[in-house]
Scaffold this motif. Sequence first.
Motif, short mmCIF file in Angstrom:
data_model
loop_
_atom_site.label_atom_id
_atom_site.label_comp_id
_atom_site.label_asym_id
_atom_site.label_seq_id
_atom_site.Cartn_x
_atom_site.Cartn_y
_atom_site.Cartn_z
N LEU A 186 -14.38 -0.38 -0.61
CA LEU A 186 -13.85 -1.67 -0.18
C LEU A 186 -12.34 -1.74 -0.39
N ALA A 187 -11.89 -1.33 -1.57
CA ALA A 187 -10.45 -1.40 -1.89
C ALA A 187 -9.64 -0.50 -0.95
N GLU A 188 -10.21 0.66 -0.63
CA GLU A 188 -9.54 1.58 0.29
C GLU A 188 -9.40 0.95 1.68
N ALA A 189 -10.46 0.33 2.16
CA ALA A 189 -10.43 -0.30 3.49
C ALA A 189 -9.51 -1.52 3.49
N TRP A 190 -9.51 -2.29 2.42
CA TRP A 190 -8.63 -3.46 2.32
C TRP A 190 -7.17 -3.02 2.41
N ALA A 191 -6.84 -1.96 1.65
CA ALA A 191 -5.46 -1.47 1.66
C ALA A 191 -5.06 -1.00 3.06
N ALA A 192 -6.00 -0.33 3.75
CA ALA A 192 -5.70 0.15 5.10
C ALA A 192 -5.44 -0.99 6.07
N ASN A 193 -6.09 -2.11 5.85
CA ASN A 193 -5.94 -3.27 6.74
C ASN A 193 -4.80 -4.19 6.34
N HIS A 194 -4.25 -4.00 5.12
CA HIS A 194 -3.24 -4.93 4.60
C HIS A 194 -2.01 -4.19 4.07
N ASP A 195 -1.58 -3.19 4.83
CA ASP A 195 -0.33 -2.49 4.51
C ASP A 195 -0.28 -1.98 3.08
N GLY A 196 -1.41 -1.45 2.62
CA GLY A 196 -1.44 -0.85 1.29
C GLY A 196 -1.67 -1.81 0.15
N ALA A 197 -1.95 -3.07 0.44
CA ALA A 197 -2.11 -4.08 -0.62
C ALA A 197 -3.34 -3.80 -1.48
N ASN A 198 -3.27 -4.22 -2.73
CA ASN A 198 -4.35 -4.05 -3.69
C ASN A 198 -5.23 -5.30 -3.68
N ILE A 199 -6.47 -5.16 -3.28
CA ILE A 199 -7.37 -6.32 -3.20
C ILE A 199 -7.55 -6.97 -4.56
N TRP A 200 -7.47 -6.16 -5.63
CA TRP A 200 -7.71 -6.69 -6.98
C TRP A 200 -6.49 -7.44 -7.52
N ALA A 201 -5.38 -7.41 -6.78
CA ALA A 201 -4.18 -8.14 -7.19
C ALA A 201 -3.96 -9.37 -6.31
N ASP A 202 -4.98 -9.75 -5.56
CA ASP A 202 -4.89 -10.89 -4.66
C ASP A 202 -5.73 -12.04 -5.20
N LYS A 203 -5.09 -13.10 -5.63
CA LYS A 203 -5.81 -14.21 -6.27
C LYS A 203 -6.50 -15.13 -5.27
N MET A 204 -6.33 -14.86 -3.97
CA MET A 204 -6.92 -15.73 -2.96
C MET A 204 -8.24 -15.19 -2.40
N VAL A 205 -8.57 -13.94 -2.70
CA VAL A 205 -9.76 -13.33 -2.12
C VAL A 205 -11.02 -13.88 -2.78
N LYS A 206 -12.00 -14.26 -1.97
CA LYS A 206 -13.26 -14.79 -2.48
C LYS A 206 -14.39 -13.77 -2.23
N PHE A 207 -15.22 -13.59 -3.27
CA PHE A 207 -16.33 -12.64 -3.23
C PHE A 207 -17.65 -13.37 -3.41
N LEU A 208 -18.68 -12.92 -2.68
CA LEU A 208 -20.01 -13.49 -2.82
C LEU A 208 -21.04 -12.37 -2.92
#
Length: 492
Positions: free
Chosen positions: A5-27
Amino acid sequence: MLDTLAEAWAANHDGANIWADKMVKFLDPCTKSGVFLREITSRLNKGLEQEIPDLQKRVEHILTRQVFGIGITQVTSLLARRSVYCSKHATGKHSIAKSFTGDDGNIWFKRLKHTWDGDKCQYCGAGKSVFNRAAGLETHAYAFIHTDNIKTRLAEIFGGNMQFDVIIGNPPYQMKGGAGGTSDSSIYHLFVEQAMKLDPRFLSMVIPSRWLAGGRGMDEFRKSMLTGGHISHLVDYTKMSTAFPGVDFEGGVGYFLWDGNHQGDCKYSLILGDERQAPVARKLDEFDIFVRDERAISILKKVLRLNEPSVADLVSGDTPFGLATNFAEYKEKPFRGSVALYITDRGKRLVVYTARSSIRKNAHLIDSWKVLFPEAYGERGAIPALVLGPSIVTPPESVCTQTYLVAGPLASRKAATSLQNYSITRFFRFLVSLRKITQHALRSTYSWIPQQTWDRTWTDNELYAKYGITKKEQAYIESQVREMNPDDIDDE
């Protein structure tokens, strides 16, 4: 799964770290022990250190605004809260989250009832005779799939309009009694389909691998998943016990990552028994089912390009003569108006006799030569495998129970024996294995096997030569399918 998931998130968000994003919601809509939510929380806690330096404020933010779950039972909801909040109640004195006002926190559970439509639940297919239970007993009416409008349901559970970026989990796989009687029916696909209705950015779930090629009622789900183009990663274990030691069932298990922004090939990783193959880019919709091992595709294409009639055209559907496995209206000796009945009783093959008038389907097959193929045979992912159980050549005036499928009608004993001998070749059983992902071998399992002329004893060498199977391809077939001894097959 979270690394993928983190790898795909980074690929879609210019290398961003999903775990450093305080707005992401998980279910996790089917939480059990809370392992997904706990690991997500742990990664967010580390990733948000710079954004929210104060530990308590960081924990409060993660647990109240980012991490959500729905328990599948009362017990699992308590386990999940202890796993995530360090307390079975979010408001307990040991809870690491201090701002919740309700005991559930963001890990919700409520005992629901099934909605009966006749003898089954209209949402999950649960049998009324099994789950119409007294108050206080677990109903297994999972909240996530027991609703016509999942967005409204989640708004009721968590308050407000909930838009989740990531949905992840390991849903229940089957429902007892859902296929009638004591037989189970698959329900894991209902969780996947429901999650897609929430329009997440990413969806990742652990589900049985049988959806790739088999499973009753899976045709539409499989078509949607394979042709949608959104599965960016697929990891497939042919043996369940490789992924979950000590747990085993036929067909294996795997997980996928569905990416709303992805279109195209899938990064596929196959763990074949204990052999982990290197990931490869695969086109998921090349065939109507997914061929798990890429090495098989060149062989399959050589066979299909001749466009010969399929053995499936000779094979009956399930319960060929309308007689269930537990059919008991028979006698041990023939009688006036009887036909031979092939059954399996406590694992033992028997020939008994029943009235011709008992036959409700395929009457044209009664008085012909035919071959009986076992409807089920499993080896729990063993490699090389036999793939199919022993077949039986049966004469005119014979029928069978649901234990078998019937191949016929065949013109003579010689023709039936020719088909039977064909079926024990590694070539035949290899082509079966590409579509047989569980112990069950229904008519569609035989779709890729070409018919031959039924006037000879076919051998693998003759078949390899006919279809141009190379030495390397032959070695691969023989590494996957072990020899079947002619003594293992039965005659009438």
